[in-house]
Write a protein that holds these residues in place. Sequence first.
Motif, mmCIF file in Angstrom:
data_model
loop_
_atom_site.group_PDB
_atom_site.id
_atom_site.type_symbol
_atom_site.label_atom_id
_atom_site.label_comp_id
_atom_site.label_asym_id
_atom_site.label_seq_id
_atom_site.Cartn_x
_atom_site.Cartn_y
_atom_site.Cartn_z
ATOM 1 N N MET A 1 -12.253 -22.547 -16.243
ATOM 2 C CA MET A 1 -11.548 -21.412 -16.809
ATOM 3 C C MET A 1 -10.812 -20.686 -15.687
ATOM 4 N N VAL A 2 -9.540 -20.411 -15.888
ATOM 5 C CA VAL A 2 -8.713 -19.710 -14.910
ATOM 6 C C VAL A 2 -8.484 -18.293 -15.418
ATOM 7 N N LEU A 3 -8.808 -17.331 -14.568
ATOM 8 C CA LEU A 3 -8.598 -15.931 -14.940
ATOM 9 C C LEU A 3 -7.219 -15.482 -14.482
ATOM 10 N N PRO A 4 -6.547 -14.676 -15.296
ATOM 11 C CA PRO A 4 -5.224 -14.181 -14.872
ATOM 12 C C PRO A 4 -5.387 -13.178 -13.722
ATOM 13 N N VAL A 5 -4.464 -13.216 -12.800
ATOM 14 C CA VAL A 5 -4.478 -12.319 -11.650
ATOM 15 C C VAL A 5 -3.226 -11.458 -11.706
ATOM 16 N N THR A 6 -3.428 -10.171 -11.591
ATOM 17 C CA THR A 6 -2.301 -9.246 -11.575
ATOM 18 C C THR A 6 -2.180 -8.659 -10.178
ATOM 19 N N LEU A 7 -1.020 -8.825 -9.584
ATOM 20 C CA LEU A 7 -0.769 -8.268 -8.260
ATOM 21 C C LEU A 7 0.059 -7.003 -8.407
ATOM 22 N N THR A 8 -0.293 -6.014 -7.663
ATOM 23 C CA THR A 8 0.484 -4.778 -7.671
ATOM 24 C C THR A 8 0.947 -4.487 -6.257
ATOM 25 N N THR A 9 2.090 -3.906 -6.166
ATOM 26 C CA THR A 9 2.635 -3.509 -4.877
ATOM 27 C C THR A 9 2.284 -2.050 -4.644
ATOM 28 N N PRO A 10 1.639 -1.736 -3.519
ATOM 29 C CA PRO A 10 1.311 -0.336 -3.270
ATOM 30 C C PRO A 10 2.579 0.488 -3.082
ATOM 31 N N SER A 11 2.506 1.713 -3.503
ATOM 32 C CA SER A 11 3.648 2.612 -3.372
ATOM 33 C C SER A 11 3.291 3.693 -2.357
ATOM 34 N N TYR A 12 4.074 3.802 -1.306
ATOM 35 C CA TYR A 12 3.838 4.804 -0.274
ATOM 36 C C TYR A 12 4.900 5.886 -0.394
ATOM 37 N N LYS A 13 4.686 6.765 -1.306
ATOM 38 C CA LYS A 13 5.628 7.862 -1.510
ATOM 39 C C LYS A 13 5.108 9.095 -0.786
ATOM 40 N N PHE A 14 6.007 9.907 -0.301
ATOM 41 C CA PHE A 14 5.630 11.157 0.328
ATOM 42 C C PHE A 14 5.361 12.197 -0.740
ATOM 43 N N SER A 15 4.447 13.066 -0.479
ATOM 44 C CA SER A 15 4.267 14.234 -1.329
ATOM 45 C C SER A 15 4.819 15.423 -0.548
ATOM 46 N N PRO A 16 5.134 16.512 -1.203
ATOM 47 C CA PRO A 16 5.744 17.656 -0.497
ATOM 48 C C PRO A 16 4.946 18.160 0.701
ATOM 49 N N SER A 17 3.637 17.940 0.712
ATOM 50 C CA SER A 17 2.827 18.473 1.816
ATOM 51 C C SER A 17 2.900 17.620 3.076
ATOM 52 N N THR A 18 3.632 16.523 3.053
ATOM 53 C CA THR A 18 3.647 15.634 4.211
ATOM 54 C C THR A 18 4.912 15.750 5.053
ATOM 55 N N LYS A 19 5.732 16.736 4.785
ATOM 56 C CA LYS A 19 6.932 16.917 5.598
ATOM 57 C C LYS A 19 6.534 17.274 7.033
ATOM 58 N N PRO A 20 7.343 16.875 7.997
ATOM 59 C CA PRO A 20 7.015 17.211 9.384
ATOM 60 C C PRO A 20 7.251 18.693 9.677
ATOM 61 N N THR A 21 6.764 19.104 10.817
ATOM 62 C CA THR A 21 6.934 20.482 11.282
ATOM 63 C C THR A 21 7.993 20.517 12.371
ATOM 64 N N LEU A 22 8.898 21.459 12.276
ATOM 65 C CA LEU A 22 9.918 21.668 13.301
ATOM 66 C C LEU A 22 9.513 22.925 14.061
ATOM 67 N N THR A 23 9.406 22.813 15.375
ATOM 68 C CA THR A 23 9.095 23.966 16.210
ATOM 69 C C THR A 23 10.348 24.344 16.976
ATOM 70 N N ALA A 24 10.691 25.630 16.943
ATOM 71 C CA ALA A 24 11.896 26.114 17.620
ATOM 72 C C ALA A 24 11.508 27.202 18.614
ATOM 73 N N LYS A 25 11.978 27.037 19.854
ATOM 74 C CA LYS A 25 11.695 28.025 20.899
ATOM 75 C C LYS A 25 12.964 28.299 21.694
ATOM 76 N N THR A 26 13.097 29.538 22.122
ATOM 77 C CA THR A 26 14.224 29.902 22.970
ATOM 78 C C THR A 26 13.981 29.358 24.368
ATOM 79 N N SER A 27 15.004 29.397 25.198
ATOM 80 C CA SER A 27 14.857 28.878 26.565
ATOM 81 C C SER A 27 13.827 29.665 27.373
ATOM 82 N N SER A 28 13.523 30.902 26.936
ATOM 83 C CA SER A 28 12.495 31.693 27.635
ATOM 84 C C SER A 28 11.103 31.428 27.071
ATOM 85 N N GLY A 29 10.997 30.537 26.054
ATOM 86 C CA GLY A 29 9.701 30.142 25.524
ATOM 87 C C GLY A 29 9.238 30.876 24.283
ATOM 88 N N SER A 30 10.039 31.804 23.756
ATOM 89 C CA SER A 30 9.651 32.547 22.560
ATOM 90 C C SER A 30 9.894 31.705 21.306
#
Length: 121
Positions: A1-30
């Motif tokens: 007996m052969v069982l059917p096999v279902t393959l799925t492709t994983p989906s790597y979607k970003f969620s809003p909480s995974t955005k990167p952080t941008l750090t901005a500083k003046t030349s004096s370090g502020s």
Amino acid sequence: MVLPVTLTTPSYKFSPSTKPTLTAKTSSGSSITSGTLSTEPITFTISGGSSPSGIYKYEYCIDSNNTCTPNKDYIGAFTVSEKSYVRYRAVNHALTPSATSSFYANAQVTPPICKRATTLH
């Protein structure tokens, strides 16, 4: 007996909480927030963000009207010395980009004025 096999492709979607952080500083370090006037150059770093497949790279672009698509690979800190928008995002190992974020760099750096010395007699 052969069982059917279902393959799925994983989906790597970003969620809003995974955005990167941008750090901005003046030349004096502020630290500086988006839109805040700076009479000094502003240096930016990008970090953070997460994804099930991990962060592959960060991308950014700089323009004057907040419409560019991030396409420059981030390899280290960069500096802006004039009014402009920095747009940035993370890209995971499945090459799926996060949502694009934006920072308004209100840098108004005035170059030094050189005056010819005059001698009064």
